[in-house]
Scaffold this active site. Structure first.
Site, PDB file in Angstrom:
ATOM      1  N   HIS A  10      -8.765 -10.116   1.379  1.00 31.78           N
ATOM      2  CA  HIS A  10      -8.492  -9.856   2.803  1.00 31.78           C
ATOM      3  C   HIS A  10      -9.644 -10.504   3.559  1.00 31.78           C
ATOM      4  CE1 HIS A  10      -7.390  -6.906   6.227  1.00 31.78           C
ATOM      5  NE2 HIS A  10      -8.335  -7.711   6.687  1.00 31.78           N
TER       6      HIS A  10
ATOM      7  N   HIS B  30       0.879  -1.181   0.000  1.00 31.14           N
ATOM      8  CA  HIS B  30       0.000   0.000   0.000  1.00 31.14           C
ATOM      9  C   HIS B  30       0.913   1.228   0.000  1.00 31.14           C
ATOM     10  CE1 HIS B  30      -3.529  -2.466   1.408  1.00 31.14           C
ATOM     11  NE2 HIS B  30      -2.537  -3.190   1.919  1.00 31.14           N
TER      12      HIS B  30
ATOM     13  N   HIS C 177      -2.337 -12.613   3.488  1.00 31.40           N
ATOM     14  CA  HIS C 177      -1.881 -12.508   4.889  1.00 31.40           C
ATOM     15  C   HIS C 177      -2.579 -13.439   5.891  1.00 31.40           C
ATOM     16  CE1 HIS C 177      -5.241  -9.741   4.844  1.00 31.40           C
ATOM     17  NE2 HIS C 177      -4.544  -8.687   4.451  1.00 31.40           N
TER      18      HIS C 177
ATOM     19  N   ASP D 294       2.757  -6.606   2.877  1.00 33.33           N
ATOM     20  CA  ASP D 294       1.582  -5.806   3.212  1.00 33.33           C
ATOM     21  C   ASP D 294       2.030  -4.438   3.738  1.00 33.33           C
ATOM     22  OD1 ASP D 294      -1.061  -5.053   3.542  1.00 33.33           O
ATOM     23  OD2 ASP D 294      -1.405  -6.193   5.366  1.00 33.33           O
TER      24      ASP D 294
ATOM     25  N   ARG E 241      -0.056   4.311  -0.876  1.00 27.19           N
ATOM     26  CA  ARG E 241      -0.825   5.485  -0.405  1.00 27.19           C
ATOM     27  C   ARG E 241      -1.042   6.602  -1.418  1.00 27.19           C
ATOM     28  NH1 ARG E 241      -2.845   2.365   3.300  1.00 27.19           N
ATOM     29  NH2 ARG E 241      -1.721   2.174   5.261  1.00 27.19           N
TER      30      ARG E 241
ATOM     31  N   GLY F 157      -1.494  -1.259  10.251  1.00 33.13           N
ATOM     32  CA  GLY F 157      -0.534  -1.308   9.144  1.00 33.13           C
ATOM     33  C   GLY F 157       0.794  -0.706   9.545  1.00 33.13           C
TER      34      GLY F 157
END
Length: 446
Positions: free
Chosen positions: A179, A63, A237, A311, A65, A330
């Site tokens: 997820h 991620h 995950h 992740d 962003r 996170g």
């Protein structure tokens, strides 16, 4: 384009370690042999000095962003950290702002990455309760796959309509990455603890809120639906021992319809670390018991879990240090994932060959990535040199993430990434980066 000759390397590839040389011409591995001589003076020679050379790591879940959350991270900053960590290719997730749930938003991300990414890139398209029409417009040859949040996490892209879910599973040939946490279970657990503690719930209760049961209910349902519809499912995950029993190692990865990933943090931390690390190790799904970690390692090594990912999901330190209900889940990991796994190698937990299989070969096989993930003649020259005896400690001065912190701060690692070669270019050498970026868009054999 420059040509590079790597000499005196311990080459790790396809279950073997052998001493040899690698010749790179333009962006391609031209030759891999016991001994290669430079045929002209314009060849840059890198003496690996008996260190290991591995394929560039492929991270199937990050991620970064951007767009919309760039106070936390950008494609540029995080891909630069990835290169320093030996990750040469990444697949980025759709929970940005705007979410990557339209073709327009997807194309905007590809544009940003083409201009700013230090590493090779692809993206996942996001599924929602109401964008099936857009999903069907996506060309499976152009993106890594489809991402569905079956439990709400950062960005709140929850897909919780069973009919929609079945329609998506039935309608697309794309790899569906999920997820898996059951929202109803999490909400019920959270209410119990909120009544007792308000917002200031002790962080060690995180794995009781986002519990083993929440994970198992969701992942078992997703697998059941994949079997019913014939969908190609990849479960992100895994965090519990019980979930590992849902997966098989009976057939080769290339033939599997249902696959699994584990993340570095679920193999490194356990609930015992909440006392010292607090909300810095708050992830969704949660870091759980030492026994869960042990079971994950077992499934990772025996082939029930196919790939390792990070992740990577940065937030600012200010955000992370809020009370439990406000602290986002996170953390940043791309710079430290490979050296963390090399630490596990030092402890005898994993061989170099297996590490390369899980971090380099298998992501390429699973996502059918074209000409990457292996040290083979004719493949793109994405290579990493690692020195297994060059100790260093993670601190604020050497952290490259935009957010400026790491859950590994204060950890001493024995191994170091010394060189990263990307598409035939030496892009990272002994903590120095090349002035130009050489990341390319990933292509797929589909």
């Amino acid at each position: 384009m420059s040509n590079i000759l790597i000499k005196n390397a311990k080459i790790v590839n396809e279950g073997q370690i052998f001493e040899g040389d690698i010749l790179i011409e333009n962006d391609i591995i031209k030759e891999v042999s016991n001994s290669i001589s430079a045929k002209s003076s314009n060849v840059k020679i890198i003496d690996a000095e008996g260190n290991y050379v591995i394929p560039g790591v492929i991270d199937d879940q990050v991620h970064f962003r951007e767009p919309g959350l760039t106070h936390k991270a950008t494609i540029e900053t995080e891909s630069k950290a990835a290169i320093a960590g030996g990750i040469t290719s990444y697949i980025e997730m759709p929970n940005t702002n705007p979410q990557t749930t339209t073709i327009e938003a997807l194309n905007e991300k590809f544009k940003i990455a083409s201009e700013t990414s230090y590493a090779n890139y692809s993206f996942m398209f996001g599924g929602t309760n109401d964008n099936l029409e857009e999903i069907l417009k996506v060309n499976p040859k152009e993106v890594a796959g489809l991402k569905l949040f079956l439990g709400s996490s950062t960005g709140n892209m929850l897909v919780d309509n069973p009919e929609v879910l079945e329609n998506i599973f039935s309608s697309t040939d794309m790899i569906i990455s999920v997820h898996c946490e059951d929202e109803a279970t999490i909400k019920a657990n959270l209410e119990v603890y909120k009544k007792e503690y308000g917002d200031n719930i002790p962080i060690k209760l995180h794995p009781h809120i986002r519990s083993e049961k929440a994970c198992y209910i969701s992942s078992s349902k997703a697998i059941e639906l994949a079997k019913k519809t014939g969908a190609r499912l990849h479960v992100f995950h895994l965090s519990t021992g019980i979930e590992t029993k849902l997966f098989s190692n009976k057939i080769p990865l290339k033939d599997k319809k249902i696959t699994a990933e584990v993340c570095v943090h679920h193999l490194w931390f356990s609930e015992e670390d909440y006392d010292t690390k607090g909300t810095l190790i708050k992830w969704n799904p949660a870091v759980k018991t030492a026994k869960d970690r042990e079971e994950l390692w077992k499934a990772f090594l025996d082939g029930r879990i196919d790939v390792l990912a990070t992740d990577h999901a940065p937030h600012t330190l200010e955000e992370k240090k809020q009370v439990y209900t406000k602290a986002p889940s996170g953390g940043p990991l791309v710079q430290h994932a490979l050296v963390a796994m090399l630490e596990a190698h030092h402890k005898g937990k994993i061989s170099m060959e297996k590490l390369v299989e899980k971090m380099c070969h298998n992501p390429a096989i699973l996502f059918q990535i074209e000409k990457r993930g292996f040290i083979k003649e004719g493949y793109f020259a994405d290579l990493v040199i690692v020195n297994l005896n060059n100790p260093w400690t993670v601190n604020k001065q050497n952290i490259l993430y935009k957010c400026g912190w790491s859950p590994f701060e204060g950890t001493a690692f024995k191994s170091r990434v010394t060189h990263t070669i990307l598409n035939g270019h030496l892009v990272y050498e002994n903590s120095k980066f090349s002035a130009t970026k050489h990341g390319k868009r990933l292509t797929f054999n589909r």
